[in-house]
Write an enzyme that holds these catalytic residues in place. Structure first.
Site, PDB file in Angstrom:
ATOM      1  N   ARG A  78      36.955  36.131  12.166  1.00 42.67           N
ATOM      2  CA  ARG A  78      36.128  35.093  12.117  1.00 42.67           C
ATOM      3  C   ARG A  78      35.333  35.502  10.839  1.00 42.67           C
ATOM      4  O   ARG A  78      34.826  36.562  10.630  1.00 42.67           O
ATOM      5  CB  ARG A  78      34.977  34.896  13.308  1.00 42.67           C
ATOM      6  CG  ARG A  78      34.472  33.687  13.445  1.00 42.67           C
ATOM      7  CD  ARG A  78      33.270  33.690  14.632  1.00 42.67           C
ATOM      8  NE  ARG A  78      34.372  33.179  15.665  1.00 42.67           N
ATOM      9  CZ  ARG A  78      34.014  33.573  16.805  1.00 42.67           C
ATOM     10  NH1 ARG A  78      33.078  34.220  17.370  1.00 42.67           N
ATOM     11  NH2 ARG A  78      34.859  33.288  17.846  1.00 42.67           N
ATOM     12  N   LYS A 211      25.817  38.547  23.052  1.00 40.95           N
ATOM     13  CA  LYS A 211      25.537  37.624  21.807  1.00 40.95           C
ATOM     14  C   LYS A 211      24.434  36.935  21.549  1.00 40.95           C
ATOM     15  O   LYS A 211      23.838  36.623  22.556  1.00 40.95           O
ATOM     16  CB  LYS A 211      26.950  36.789  21.630  1.00 40.95           C
ATOM     17  CG  LYS A 211      27.053  35.896  22.905  1.00 40.95           C
ATOM     18  CD  LYS A 211      28.231  34.991  22.645  1.00 40.95           C
ATOM     19  CE  LYS A 211      28.643  34.153  23.845  1.00 40.95           C
ATOM     20  NZ  LYS A 211      30.034  33.641  23.743  1.00 40.95           N
ATOM     21  N   LYS A 213      22.716  33.790  19.167  1.00 36.28           N
ATOM     22  CA  LYS A 213      22.938  32.606  18.346  1.00 36.28           C
ATOM     23  C   LYS A 213      21.668  32.019  17.869  1.00 36.28           C
ATOM     24  O   LYS A 213      20.722  31.694  18.627  1.00 36.28           O
ATOM     25  CB  LYS A 213      23.939  31.632  19.169  1.00 36.28           C
ATOM     26  CG  LYS A 213      25.167  32.212  19.550  1.00 36.28           C
ATOM     27  CD  LYS A 213      26.176  31.212  20.249  1.00 36.28           C
ATOM     28  CE  LYS A 213      27.453  31.670  20.435  1.00 36.28           C
ATOM     29  NZ  LYS A 213      28.499  30.810  21.247  1.00 36.28           N
ATOM     30  N   CYS A 432      37.558  23.291  21.290  1.00 41.17           N
ATOM     31  CA  CYS A 432      37.677  24.785  21.278  1.00 41.17           C
ATOM     32  C   CYS A 432      39.176  25.234  20.951  1.00 41.17           C
ATOM     33  O   CYS A 432      39.982  24.287  21.008  1.00 41.17           O
ATOM     34  CB  CYS A 432      37.241  25.776  22.133  1.00 41.17           C
ATOM     35  SG  CYS A 432      38.234  25.849  23.451  1.00 41.17           S
ATOM     36  N   CYS A 438      43.751  32.171  22.849  1.00 45.95           N
ATOM     37  CA  CYS A 438      42.575  32.582  23.335  1.00 45.95           C
ATOM     38  C   CYS A 438      42.934  33.092  24.934  1.00 45.95           C
ATOM     39  O   CYS A 438      43.673  32.212  25.713  1.00 45.95           O
ATOM     40  CB  CYS A 438      41.706  31.450  23.605  1.00 45.95           C
ATOM     41  SG  CYS A 438      40.069  31.999  24.624  1.00 45.95           S
TER      42      CYS A 438
HETATM   43 FE1  SF4 Z   1      37.779  27.873  24.442  1.00 48.45          FE
HETATM   44 FE2  SF4 Z   1      38.700  30.343  24.554  1.00 48.45          FE
HETATM   45 FE3  SF4 Z   1      36.051  29.774  24.033  1.00 48.45          FE
HETATM   46 FE4  SF4 Z   1      37.026  29.291  26.571  1.00 48.45          FE
HETATM   47  S1  SF4 Z   1      36.871  31.076  25.104  1.00 48.45           S
HETATM   48  S2  SF4 Z   1      35.728  28.148  25.377  1.00 48.45           S
HETATM   49  S3  SF4 Z   1      38.978  28.553  26.168  1.00 48.45           S
HETATM   50  S4  SF4 Z   1      37.894  29.360  22.803  1.00 48.45           S
END
Ligand code: SF4
Length: 567
Positions: A78, A211, A213, A432, A438
């Site tokens: 990132r 975290k 933000k 997302c 993920c």
């Molecule tokens: Fe999406 Fe992964 Fe974030 Fe869950 S952890 S909201 S699946 S990107």
């Protein structure tokens, strides 16, 4: 286990941080290990602070297992882009890195950052070095630190936008970790000797409990989704001048299925500061969370829980004690949307700015739709900047009158969606990354939401609502990276093909939604939404938004505070 004084034991992650020598751990050894494509478990935690996550291609898990191979590990990287502003050269560098070392896609995140996926361990260091060569970096893009500071998109829209973007950059610079580990590990900087002391004045060796933000919004647009952040600033403008900011604290999206002690939360507006106090106030609130956040239970570690546990009066007293930050009464403000303004706008200084719709924030050349190539060609001639928005889109900013037709020609040549031909639902969609990379995803998001919207669009069209703005967001799990609990239609993955459906958030990002139905598949989602959409078409009042309508008609109760999300 509690110790003798009944002080809860720190979570395992706290111990990893404590033993890491300011985030070094054994990352170098893990990188050098040729026997695996992954990192040692503790280093997997620490690399997040350096802006990268270990992932695996879950699409290939079964096949690899069958072949008795370890999962195909790769890394997400990132790139921190404070206020989302990049030069054309930086755009070209990110584009080329995604092709050379990533999976040839470029993800624009919901926090105005770039994200690469599919980077193999052997290319990790080279990629991070190249990012730094382009004068961007990845430090603190993830981990228990302050993340990328967001800001209302396009600082070139007005002098106020520019001033606010500068404030975002100042906060970002002030709250960046100071450890030299990043430079040592990734940029071959000089090693700090074993016993030598390193200063991490703001964070200390344990960094934050979780975290953190920060976002800034400029009303009436809430395009940075300011109330979803731990700390937010709402710009207050009087007589055309930025005078200060309302402060918001305790926003956050994540919760854990089945655990009602966790909940998404919209931040409280807790006071006002004059503009020159913004960095000082940010520091005080970060220190408050550093010292009072829960370090034994990570699921309850975000500032939202600290505020609910300790109360707002204690918060005010503490930030005053920390560095004299005193909040004055809130000023009036009004939001009218969370979305981006698509297409061309002209600013008072004569420049033009074009917001490109990027579905799911995913730039990829696929099925004849060459959006990534189009933006590369634009970057090759563009003399202005690119701004990543909090809605996963991009603004081609500071375009001169002479260049405008050239850029338009490229957009037309590649038929890049300019948002005029698509539904307002799609224009207000976020997804997302979820599968395949993920590890937390229970279901698809970015790869699937466009198809689901195709079907919902048919229902909207049949009810003459194709151009009525409704927000929809989908995530693969309840961690909430796509801020699904602030969407009028929120969909959160429970299992492959099954989602929880949430309804009733406000269109302006000021009220959470509420669970309407659990574990529904695509046909059930359409069957559930169709009659509500039809009812909305027939019975909505003038300018009434879908989220407000479903509450007025009793489909769901309004969620008036995070702690009532489950009620
Ligand atoms: Fe999406 Fe992964 Fe974030 Fe869950 S952890 S909201 S699946 S990107």
């Amino acid at each position: 286990m509690d110790n003798e004084q009944n002080i809860p034991s720190p979570s395992p992650i706290e111990i990893i941080k404590d033993n890491s020598n300011y985030l070094r751990g054994t990352i170098n050894e893990s990188l050098a290990d040729p026997l695996t494509g992954g990192m040692q478990p503790n280093d997997q935690v620490l690399i997040k602070f350096h802006g990268t996550y270990q992932q695996q291609d879950r699409d290939l898990d079964e096949e690899r297992k069958h072949q008795k191979l370890e999962p195909l590990y790769s890394f997400l990287i990132r790139v921190r882009v404070p206020a989302g502003v990049t030069t054309a050269e930086q755009w070209l560098a990110m584009d080329s890195l995604s092709d050379e070392y990533g999976d040839k896609t470029l993800k624009l995140t919901t926090r105005q950052a770039f994200q690469f996926h599919g980077v193999l361990k052997r290319n990790l260091k080279k990629t991070i070095q190249e990012i730094n060569k382009s004068l961007l970096d990845t430090i603190a893009a993830c981990g228990d630190v302050n993340r990328n500071v967001m800001c209302s998109a396009n600082p070139f829209e007005s002098p106020i936008h520019a001033e606010v973007a500068e404030d975002a950059k100042k906060i970002s610079a002030h709250l960046t970790p100071r450890t030299n580990a990043y430079h040592e590990i990734w940029l071959d900087g000089k090693l700090v000797e074993g016993g030598e002391k390193e200063e991490e004045p703001l964070y200390g060796k344990l960094y934050l409990p979780r975290k953190f933000k920060i976002a800034i919004a400029i009303p009436p647009r809430n395009d940075s989704d300011v109330l979803s952040n731990d700390l937010g600033f709402i710009a207050i403008v009087e007589d055309g001048e930025l005078i200060g900011y309302n402060i918001t604290v305790g926003g956050g999206m994540a919760y854990t299925f089945g655990n009602t002690a966790t909940y998404p939360r919209v931040a409280d507006v807790v006071g006002y500061i004059p503009k020159e106090k913004i960095v000082e106030a940010s520091e005080a609130i970060l220190i408050f969370q550093r010292d009072h956040g829960n370090r034994s239970e990570r699921k309850n570690a975000r500032l939202k829980y600290t505020i609910d546990r300790l109360g707002i009066h204690f918060f005010h007293a503490e930030i005053k004690r920390i560095n004299g930050t005193v909040l004055r009464p809130n000023r009036e403000y009004h939001f009218d949307s969370m979305g981006d303004k698509y297409g061309w706008i002209q600013s008072a200084d004569g420049f033009w700015h074009y917001t490109v719709f990027v579905e799911g924030g995913k730039l990829v050349d696929k099925n004849g739709y060459l959006a990534k190539t189009a933006l590369r060609e634009i970057a090759q001639i563009h003399q202005g900047t690119f701004i990543l928005t909090g809605n996963q889109n991009v603004v081609i900013a500071q375009v001169t009158k002479t260049q405008k037709p050239l850029i338009e020609k490229i957009l037309k040549k590649f038929k890049v969606i300019n948002a005029t031909g698509i539904s307002s639902l799609r224009q207000n969609s976020i997804a997302c990354a979820a599968l395949p990379y993920c590890g937390l995803a229970f279901a698809e998001a970015e790869r699937y939401l466009p198809t689901l919207i195709d079907r919902i669009d048919q229902v909207l069209e049949a009810n003459d609502l194709f151009k009525v703005p409704i927000s929809i967001r989908m995530t693969g799990c309840p961690n909430g990276c796509g801020r699904p609990f602030l969407a009028e239609i929120g969909l959160v993955g429970r299992a492959p093909g099954l989602y929880n459906l949430y309804l009733g958030a406000s269109f302006t990002g000021e009220r959470l939604n509420k669970l309407y139905m659990e574990m529904v598949n695509e046909d059930q989602i359409i069957d559930l939404l169709s009659p509500i959409i039809q009812h909305f078409a027939q019975a909505r009042t003038k300018d009434e938004h879908f989220g407000d309508f479903v509450i007025r008609k009793g489909y769901v109760k309004a969620t008036t505070a995070g702690k009532y999300f489950h009620a």
